[in-house]
Design a protein around this motif. Structure first.
Motif, PDB file in Angstrom:
ATOM      1  N   LEU A   7       0.828  -1.195   0.000  1.00  5.34           N
ATOM      2  CA  LEU A   7       0.000   0.000   0.000  1.00  5.34           C
ATOM      3  C   LEU A   7       0.866   1.250   0.000  1.00  5.34           C
ATOM      4  O   LEU A   7       0.610   2.204  -0.737  1.00  5.34           O
ATOM      5  CB  LEU A   7      -0.925  -0.017   1.217  1.00  5.34           C
ATOM      6  N   PHE A   8       1.940   1.251   0.789  1.00  3.71           N
ATOM      7  CA  PHE A   8       2.826   2.399   0.856  1.00  3.71           C
ATOM      8  C   PHE A   8       3.518   2.638  -0.475  1.00  3.71           C
ATOM      9  O   PHE A   8       3.723   3.774  -0.873  1.00  3.71           O
ATOM     10  CB  PHE A   8       3.864   2.224   1.964  1.00  3.71           C
ATOM     11  N   VAL A   9       3.888   1.581  -1.175  1.00  2.26           N
ATOM     12  CA  VAL A   9       4.511   1.730  -2.491  1.00  2.26           C
ATOM     13  C   VAL A   9       3.537   2.402  -3.452  1.00  2.26           C
ATOM     14  O   VAL A   9       3.904   3.313  -4.191  1.00  2.26           O
ATOM     15  CB  VAL A   9       4.987   0.366  -3.036  1.00  2.26           C
ATOM     16  N   SER A  10       2.279   1.997  -3.400  1.00  2.00           N
ATOM     17  CA  SER A  10       1.297   2.621  -4.288  1.00  2.00           C
ATOM     18  C   SER A  10       1.021   4.059  -3.873  1.00  2.00           C
ATOM     19  O   SER A  10       0.820   4.925  -4.725  1.00  2.00           O
ATOM     20  CB  SER A  10      -0.001   1.819  -4.330  1.00  2.00           C
ATOM     21  N   ILE A  11       1.041   4.352  -2.576  1.00  4.08           N
ATOM     22  CA  ILE A  11       0.848   5.721  -2.107  1.00  4.08           C
ATOM     23  C   ILE A  11       1.993   6.604  -2.590  1.00  4.08           C
ATOM     24  O   ILE A  11       1.786   7.739  -3.005  1.00  4.08           O
ATOM     25  CB  ILE A  11       0.735   5.765  -0.570  1.00  4.08           C
ATOM     26  N   ALA A  12       3.202   6.086  -2.526  1.00  6.40           N
ATOM     27  CA  ALA A  12       4.371   6.870  -2.909  1.00  6.40           C
ATOM     28  C   ALA A  12       4.308   7.321  -4.365  1.00  6.40           C
ATOM     29  O   ALA A  12       4.914   8.316  -4.735  1.00  6.40           O
ATOM     30  CB  ALA A  12       5.643   6.070  -2.654  1.00  6.40           C
ATOM     31  N   GLN A  13       3.560   6.594  -5.188  1.00  3.55           N
ATOM     32  CA  GLN A  13       3.456   6.936  -6.596  1.00  3.55           C
ATOM     33  C   GLN A  13       2.267   7.859  -6.876  1.00  3.55           C
ATOM     34  O   GLN A  13       2.053   8.260  -8.000  1.00  3.55           O
ATOM     35  CB  GLN A  13       3.311   5.661  -7.418  1.00  3.55           C
ATOM     36  N   ALA A  14       1.502   8.203  -5.857  1.00  8.44           N
ATOM     37  CA  ALA A  14       0.297   9.014  -6.031  1.00  8.44           C
ATOM     38  C   ALA A  14       0.650  10.480  -6.261  1.00  8.44           C
ATOM     39  O   ALA A  14       1.752  10.925  -5.974  1.00  8.44           O
ATOM     40  CB  ALA A  14      -0.594   8.864  -4.811  1.00  8.44           C
ATOM     41  N   GLN A  15      -0.351  11.231  -6.741  1.00 10.53           N
ATOM     42  CA  GLN A  15      -0.203  12.662  -6.941  1.00 10.53           C
ATOM     43  C   GLN A  15      -0.562  13.398  -5.658  1.00 10.53           C
ATOM     44  O   GLN A  15      -1.198  12.854  -4.768  1.00 10.53           O
ATOM     45  CB  GLN A  15      -1.159  13.132  -8.024  1.00 10.53           C
ATOM     46  N   GLU A  16      -0.187  14.668  -5.607  1.00 13.11           N
ATOM     47  CA  GLU A  16      -0.569  15.517  -4.489  1.00 13.11           C
ATOM     48  C   GLU A  16      -2.096  15.576  -4.402  1.00 13.11           C
ATOM     49  O   GLU A  16      -2.774  15.756  -5.407  1.00 13.11           O
ATOM     50  CB  GLU A  16      -0.007  16.921  -4.701  1.00 13.11           C
ATOM     51  N   LEU A  17      -2.616  15.421  -3.207  1.00 15.82           N
ATOM     52  CA  LEU A  17      -4.062  15.437  -3.008  1.00 15.82           C
ATOM     53  C   LEU A  17      -4.601  16.856  -3.162  1.00 15.82           C
ATOM     54  O   LEU A  17      -4.046  17.801  -2.608  1.00 15.82           O
ATOM     55  CB  LEU A  17      -4.399  14.903  -1.613  1.00 15.82           C
ATOM     56  N   ARG A  18      -5.685  16.958  -3.938  1.00 14.73           N
ATOM     57  CA  ARG A  18      -6.372  18.241  -4.147  1.00 14.73           C
ATOM     58  C   ARG A  18      -7.861  18.025  -3.991  1.00 14.73           C
ATOM     59  O   ARG A  18      -8.358  16.908  -4.133  1.00 14.73           O
ATOM     60  CB  ARG A  18      -6.079  18.769  -5.551  1.00 14.73           C
ATOM     61  N   VAL A  19      -8.574  19.105  -3.730  1.00 15.26           N
ATOM     62  CA  VAL A  19     -10.028  19.042  -3.634  1.00 15.26           C
ATOM     63  C   VAL A  19     -10.576  18.484  -4.948  1.00 15.26           C
ATOM     64  O   VAL A  19     -10.162  18.888  -6.030  1.00 15.26           O
ATOM     65  CB  VAL A  19     -10.623  20.438  -3.319  1.00 15.26           C
ATOM     66  N   GLY A  20     -11.476  17.508  -4.833  1.00 16.02           N
ATOM     67  CA  GLY A  20     -12.079  16.867  -5.990  1.00 16.02           C
ATOM     68  C   GLY A  20     -11.432  15.541  -6.369  1.00 16.02           C
ATOM     69  O   GLY A  20     -11.997  14.776  -7.145  1.00 16.02           O
ATOM     70  N   MET A  21     -10.248  15.264  -5.823  1.00 13.28           N
ATOM     71  CA  MET A  21      -9.547  14.012  -6.117  1.00 13.28           C
ATOM     72  C   MET A  21      -9.941  12.932  -5.119  1.00 13.28           C
ATOM     73  O   MET A  21     -10.215  13.222  -3.959  1.00 13.28           O
ATOM     74  CB  MET A  21      -8.028  14.201  -6.017  1.00 13.28           C
ATOM     75  N   LYS A  22      -9.925  11.694  -5.596  1.00 10.64           N
ATOM     76  CA  LYS A  22     -10.093  10.561  -4.690  1.00 10.64           C
ATOM     77  C   LYS A  22      -8.792  10.374  -3.925  1.00 10.64           C
ATOM     78  O   LYS A  22      -7.717  10.340  -4.506  1.00 10.64           O
ATOM     79  CB  LYS A  22     -10.447   9.296  -5.452  1.00 10.64           C
ATOM     80  N   ALA A  23      -8.906  10.264  -2.613  1.00  9.81           N
ATOM     81  CA  ALA A  23      -7.719  10.121  -1.760  1.00  9.81           C
ATOM     82  C   ALA A  23      -7.199   8.689  -1.831  1.00  9.81           C
ATOM     83  O   ALA A  23      -7.954   7.743  -1.617  1.00  9.81           O
ATOM     84  CB  ALA A  23      -8.067  10.476  -0.322  1.00  9.81           C
ATOM     85  N   PRO A  24      -5.916   8.517  -2.113  1.00 10.70           N
ATOM     86  CA  PRO A  24      -5.329   7.174  -2.071  1.00 10.70           C
ATOM     87  C   PRO A  24      -5.376   6.624  -0.648  1.00 10.70           C
ATOM     88  O   PRO A  24      -5.202   7.370   0.322  1.00 10.70           O
ATOM     89  CB  PRO A  24      -3.878   7.397  -2.503  1.00 10.70           C
ATOM     90  N   ASP A  25      -5.609   5.346  -0.527  1.00  6.73           N
ATOM     91  CA  ASP A  25      -5.702   4.705   0.786  1.00  6.73           C
ATOM     92  C   ASP A  25      -4.332   4.634   1.441  1.00  6.73           C
ATOM     93  O   ASP A  25      -3.302   4.869   0.805  1.00  6.73           O
ATOM     94  CB  ASP A  25      -6.293   3.299   0.644  1.00  6.73           C
TER      95      ASP A  25
END
Length: 175
Positions: free
Chosen positions: A13-31
């Motif tokens: 899960l952390f590996v997938s989080i590390a590849q995520a984009q910066e969270l912004r309003v309107g985006m689905k939050a990565p777990d």
């Protein structure tokens, strides 16, 4: 064996989080997956179907947004925010402080009791880095029931924004 499986899940899960984009309003939050003081792992799924308020905090700034947390607590006491549809949690950004983990756990334990909530520990700043949260401060993130980010405040929540954030949580839980 159960702990090993949870650890493997957390690493993936952390590996997938590390590849995520910066969270912004309107985006689905990565777990994410973080543990509490008892070593129990939690993900956002622990509060599925609820509006989730995440206080992501540098332990050196643990009181910075207490005025926001107090307003949410008052709304709960007044019956405007319900346990069935809303949950506020804390996540300590352990990497942002010089304080040792035992001291962070002590601070977190007091906050958890005061606000009757769960506080988790991010030892490696994984969530800060993947969500683009501010370092050395507090961050407030409101996610709707589908984990879409509806508000994010990096730093101190301005006093004139508190009522709007409380109302947002009330409105989101009623959808």
């Amino acid at each position: 064996m159960k702990k090993i499986i949870l650890l493997v899940f957390a690493v993936l899960l952390f590996v997938s989080i590390a590849q995520a984009q910066e969270l912004r309003v309107g985006m689905k939050a990565p777990d994410w997956a973080f543990e509490d003081a008892d070593g129990k792992f939690f993900t956002m799924d622990a509060w599925a179907g609820k509006v989730l308020l995440v206080n992501y905090v540098d332990p050196d700034e643990s009181d910075l947004n207490d005025h926001c947390t107090e307003a949410m607590k008052k709304a709960k006491q007044a019956g405007l925010l319900k346990d069935e549809t809303y949950k506020g949690i804390g996540i300590a950004d352990c990497k942002a402080t010089w304080k040792p983990n035992f001291a962070i756990r002590s601070i977190a334990g007091k906050k958890a009791k005061k606000y009757n909530t769960v506080i988790l520990f991010d030892y490696d700043a994984l969530l800060r880095n993947s969500w683009g949260l501010a370092e050395d401060t507090a961050n407030v993130i409101i996610l709707d029931k589908n984990r879409i980010c509806r508000a994010i405040v990096r730093g101190r929540v301005p006093d004139d924004k508190i009522n709007a954030l409380v109302q947002l949580c009330i409105d989101l839980q009623n959808k």
